[in-house]
Design an enzyme around this catalytic site. Sequence first.
Site, PDB file in Angstrom:
ATOM      1  N   TYR A  48      -3.742   0.915   8.126  1.00 43.96           N
ATOM      2  CA  TYR A  48      -2.603   1.000   7.202  1.00 43.96           C
ATOM      3  C   TYR A  48      -1.386   1.625   7.883  1.00 43.96           C
ATOM      4  O   TYR A  48      -0.274   1.544   7.364  1.00 43.96           O
ATOM      5  CB  TYR A  48      -2.932   1.818   5.950  1.00 43.96           C
ATOM      6  CG  TYR A  48      -4.084   1.305   5.114  1.00 43.96           C
ATOM      7  CD1 TYR A  48      -4.647   0.053   5.345  1.00 43.96           C
ATOM      8  CD2 TYR A  48      -4.611   2.067   4.086  1.00 43.96           C
ATOM      9  CE1 TYR A  48      -5.713  -0.403   4.591  1.00 43.96           C
ATOM     10  CE2 TYR A  48      -5.672   1.614   3.322  1.00 43.96           C
ATOM     11  CZ  TYR A  48      -6.228   0.373   3.588  1.00 43.96           C
ATOM     12  OH  TYR A  48      -7.282  -0.067   2.824  1.00 43.96           O
ATOM     13  N   HIS A 106     -14.273  -0.484   8.454  1.00 47.07           N
ATOM     14  CA  HIS A 106     -13.394  -1.258   7.562  1.00 47.07           C
ATOM     15  C   HIS A 106     -13.937  -2.665   7.288  1.00 47.07           C
ATOM     16  O   HIS A 106     -13.755  -3.208   6.190  1.00 47.07           O
ATOM     17  CB  HIS A 106     -11.996  -1.341   8.187  1.00 47.07           C
ATOM     18  CG  HIS A 106     -10.900  -1.476   7.200  1.00 47.07           C
ATOM     19  ND1 HIS A 106      -9.684  -0.866   7.337  1.00 47.07           N
ATOM     20  CD2 HIS A 106     -10.820  -2.162   6.021  1.00 47.07           C
ATOM     21  CE1 HIS A 106      -8.911  -1.168   6.301  1.00 47.07           C
ATOM     22  NE2 HIS A 106      -9.572  -1.953   5.503  1.00 47.07           N
ATOM     23  N   ARG A 233       3.518   5.144 -12.991  1.00 47.32           N
ATOM     24  CA  ARG A 233       2.249   4.412 -12.931  1.00 47.32           C
ATOM     25  C   ARG A 233       1.122   5.306 -12.396  1.00 47.32           C
ATOM     26  O   ARG A 233      -0.028   5.169 -12.817  1.00 47.32           O
ATOM     27  CB  ARG A 233       2.412   3.175 -12.048  1.00 47.32           C
ATOM     28  CG  ARG A 233       3.322   2.136 -12.677  1.00 47.32           C
ATOM     29  CD  ARG A 233       3.535   0.962 -11.752  1.00 47.32           C
ATOM     30  NE  ARG A 233       4.342  -0.074 -12.371  1.00 47.32           N
ATOM     31  CZ  ARG A 233       4.735  -1.177 -11.733  1.00 47.32           C
ATOM     32  NH1 ARG A 233       4.395  -1.378 -10.469  1.00 47.32           N
ATOM     33  NH2 ARG A 233       5.465  -2.072 -12.352  1.00 47.32           N
TER      34      ARG A 233
HETATM   35  N1  LIG Z   1     -11.390  -1.690   2.278  1.00 42.01           N
HETATM   36  C1  LIG Z   1     -10.545  -2.678   2.187  1.00 42.01           C
HETATM   37  O1  LIG Z   1     -10.655  -3.709   2.885  1.00 42.01           O
HETATM   38  C2  LIG Z   1      -9.412  -2.578   1.229  1.00 42.01           C
HETATM   39  C3  LIG Z   1      -8.637  -3.699   0.890  1.00 42.01           C
HETATM   40  C4  LIG Z   1      -7.597  -3.543  -0.027  1.00 42.01           C
HETATM   41  C5  LIG Z   1      -7.364  -2.307  -0.595  1.00 42.01           C
HETATM   42  N2  LIG Z   1      -8.123  -1.213  -0.250  1.00 42.01           N
HETATM   43  C6  LIG Z   1      -7.890   0.129  -0.849  1.00 42.01           C
HETATM   44  O2  LIG Z   1      -7.874  -0.016  -2.266  1.00 42.01           O
HETATM   45  C7  LIG Z   1      -6.635   0.485  -2.765  1.00 42.01           C
HETATM   46  C8  LIG Z   1      -6.229  -0.269  -4.026  1.00 42.01           C
HETATM   47  O3  LIG Z   1      -6.135  -1.653  -3.778  1.00 42.01           O
HETATM   48  P1  LIG Z   1      -4.759  -2.447  -3.606  1.00 42.01           P
HETATM   49  O4  LIG Z   1      -3.674  -1.491  -3.250  1.00 42.01           O
HETATM   50  O5  LIG Z   1      -4.989  -3.565  -2.679  1.00 42.01           O
HETATM   51  O6  LIG Z   1      -4.486  -3.089  -5.037  1.00 42.01           O
HETATM   52  P2  LIG Z   1      -4.530  -2.585  -6.566  1.00 42.01           P
HETATM   53  O7  LIG Z   1      -4.677  -1.107  -6.658  1.00 42.01           O
HETATM   54  O8  LIG Z   1      -5.504  -3.455  -7.266  1.00 42.01           O
HETATM   55  O9  LIG Z   1      -3.100  -3.027  -7.085  1.00 42.01           O
HETATM   56  C9  LIG Z   1      -1.924  -2.474  -6.594  1.00 42.01           C
HETATM   57  C10 LIG Z   1      -0.762  -3.249  -7.215  1.00 42.01           C
HETATM   58  O10 LIG Z   1      -0.689  -2.997  -8.616  1.00 42.01           O
HETATM   59  C11 LIG Z   1       0.583  -2.415  -8.944  1.00 42.01           C
HETATM   60  N3  LIG Z   1       0.322  -1.402  -9.971  1.00 42.01           N
HETATM   61  C12 LIG Z   1      -0.416  -0.272  -9.849  1.00 42.01           C
HETATM   62  N4  LIG Z   1      -0.509   0.396 -11.008  1.00 42.01           N
HETATM   63  C13 LIG Z   1       0.198  -0.328 -11.909  1.00 42.01           C
HETATM   64  C14 LIG Z   1       0.453  -0.167 -13.292  1.00 42.01           C
HETATM   65  N5  LIG Z   1      -0.034   0.862 -13.981  1.00 42.01           N
HETATM   66  N6  LIG Z   1       1.228  -1.115 -13.911  1.00 42.01           N
HETATM   67  C15 LIG Z   1       1.711  -2.177 -13.233  1.00 42.01           C
HETATM   68  N7  LIG Z   1       1.495  -2.385 -11.906  1.00 42.01           N
HETATM   69  C16 LIG Z   1       0.736  -1.468 -11.253  1.00 42.01           C
HETATM   70  C17 LIG Z   1       1.122  -1.870  -7.652  1.00 42.01           C
HETATM   71  O11 LIG Z   1       2.543  -1.935  -7.625  1.00 42.01           O
HETATM   72  P3  LIG Z   1       3.480  -0.655  -7.296  1.00 42.01           P
HETATM   73  O12 LIG Z   1       2.945   0.027  -6.069  1.00 42.01           O
HETATM   74  O13 LIG Z   1       4.823  -1.311  -7.079  1.00 42.01           O
HETATM   75  O14 LIG Z   1       3.433   0.189  -8.523  1.00 42.01           O
HETATM   76  C18 LIG Z   1       0.557  -2.856  -6.636  1.00 42.01           C
HETATM   77  O15 LIG Z   1       1.369  -4.011  -6.565  1.00 42.01           O
HETATM   78  C19 LIG Z   1      -5.678   0.287  -1.582  1.00 42.01           C
HETATM   79  O16 LIG Z   1      -4.472   0.992  -1.710  1.00 42.01           O
HETATM   80  C20 LIG Z   1      -6.559   0.735  -0.436  1.00 42.01           C
HETATM   81  O17 LIG Z   1      -6.613   2.144  -0.378  1.00 42.01           O
HETATM   82  C21 LIG Z   1      -9.141  -1.340   0.643  1.00 42.01           C
END
Ligand SMILES: NC(=O)c1ccc[n+]([C@@H]2O[C@H](COP(=O)([O-])OP(=O)(O)OC[C@H]3O[C@@H](n4cnc5c(N)ncnc54)[C@H](OP(=O)(O)O)[C@@H]3O)[C@@H](O)[C@H]2O)c1
Length: 292
Positions: A48, A106, A233
């Site tokens: 990241y 990862h 959020r």
């Molecule tokens: N191990 C892996 O391969 C892997 C892969 C992907 C992710 N991850 C981890 O999992 C975490 C979460 O997954 P992710 O970031 O991919 O996606 P997520 O948490 O499912 O979704 C994030 C998205 O939702 C929006 N959002 C968040 N809260 C909201 C709310 N209350 N209302 C409206 N929109 C909202 C965010 O926008 P804004 O930021 O603009 O609010 C962003 O666009 C990552 O940050 C990372 O730490 C791990």
Amino acid sequence: MFYKTLNNGVKIPMLGYGVFQTPPAETAECVRQALEVGYRLIDTAQAYGNEEGVGAGVAASGVARDEVFITSKVWVSNMTYERAAASIDESLKKLGTDYIDLMLLHQAMGDYTGAYRAMEDACKAGKLRAIGVSNFYPERLVDVALLAEVVPAVNQIETHPFRQQAEAHANMVDLGVAHEAWAPFAEGQNDIFCNPLLACIGANYGKTAGQVVLRALMQQDVIVIPKTVHRDRMEQNFDVFDFELTVEDMAEFATLEDPSVPRIFDHYDPATVKYLLGEFVKKNQLNGATLY
Ligand SMILES: NC(=O)c1ccc[n+]([C@@H]2O[C@H](COP(=O)([O-])OP(=O)(O)OC[C@H]3O[C@@H](n4cnc5c(N)ncnc54)[C@H](OP(=O)(O)O)[C@@H]3O)[C@@H](O)[C@H]2O)c1
């Protein structure tokens, strides 16, 4: 806050804060705010490019280090024993800490058994409190769980209303591995925040669709790490401890499973593996990340 006890006795918060795609320059302030809101788990990764920001945010928050649970992940370019060992030291330096609470591999790519042994040794050396994996599909998880000296404490996989991972979850329960959801909001896809069923369930409790998602996953014994860069959020996503979904709500939630929604990263697709080995790294380097 709910906590789950991992298979080595370490306690992990059930709700954390993810920083995938949080720009490195904004990460410290986002993490500081998340800790102020009440989050006590921060999920980052070498890939990241924002481990330094996480370390700076924790330091700026004034919250004691031992009250914060930090997760990072060894990237695929470090999937040998030697490179993984060196990269763990580099992550410690960037995070400004002398231990990481949870280190994950990862991806199940490259010499991940060598990298896993490096994590086992770093755990014995006190640099890591717990170790685990991410994106290990059920058969890969059985392989590492049965052959490694230390059974992974966690497997972090794509999990959200449209891909609830019931079979993978049962396999994890069988192996004693905790299930952690990445992308609990499906990264906003499929209009999740306006989903009529989630909104309808939430209306009974004065909660949003997103809050229902986080609560439902935790009630399925899944750890969640939603990401947002917005303070309101962060607060909304954290405000999920004052209501409980009924058995009927959970049965309705289960109906949202939808195999037609594409995986965010499909590791069975050679193009995805190529992307993770190449373009993904380049994209992060363009964002200012230093990869190993
Ligand atoms: N191990 C892996 O391969 C892997 C892969 C992907 C992710 N991850 C981890 O999992 C975490 C979460 O997954 P992710 O970031 O991919 O996606 P997520 O948490 O499912 O979704 C994030 C998205 O939702 C929006 N959002 C968040 N809260 C909201 C709310 N209350 N209302 C409206 N929109 C909202 C965010 O926008 P804004 O930021 O603009 O609010 C962003 O666009 C990552 O940050 C990372 O730490 C791990």
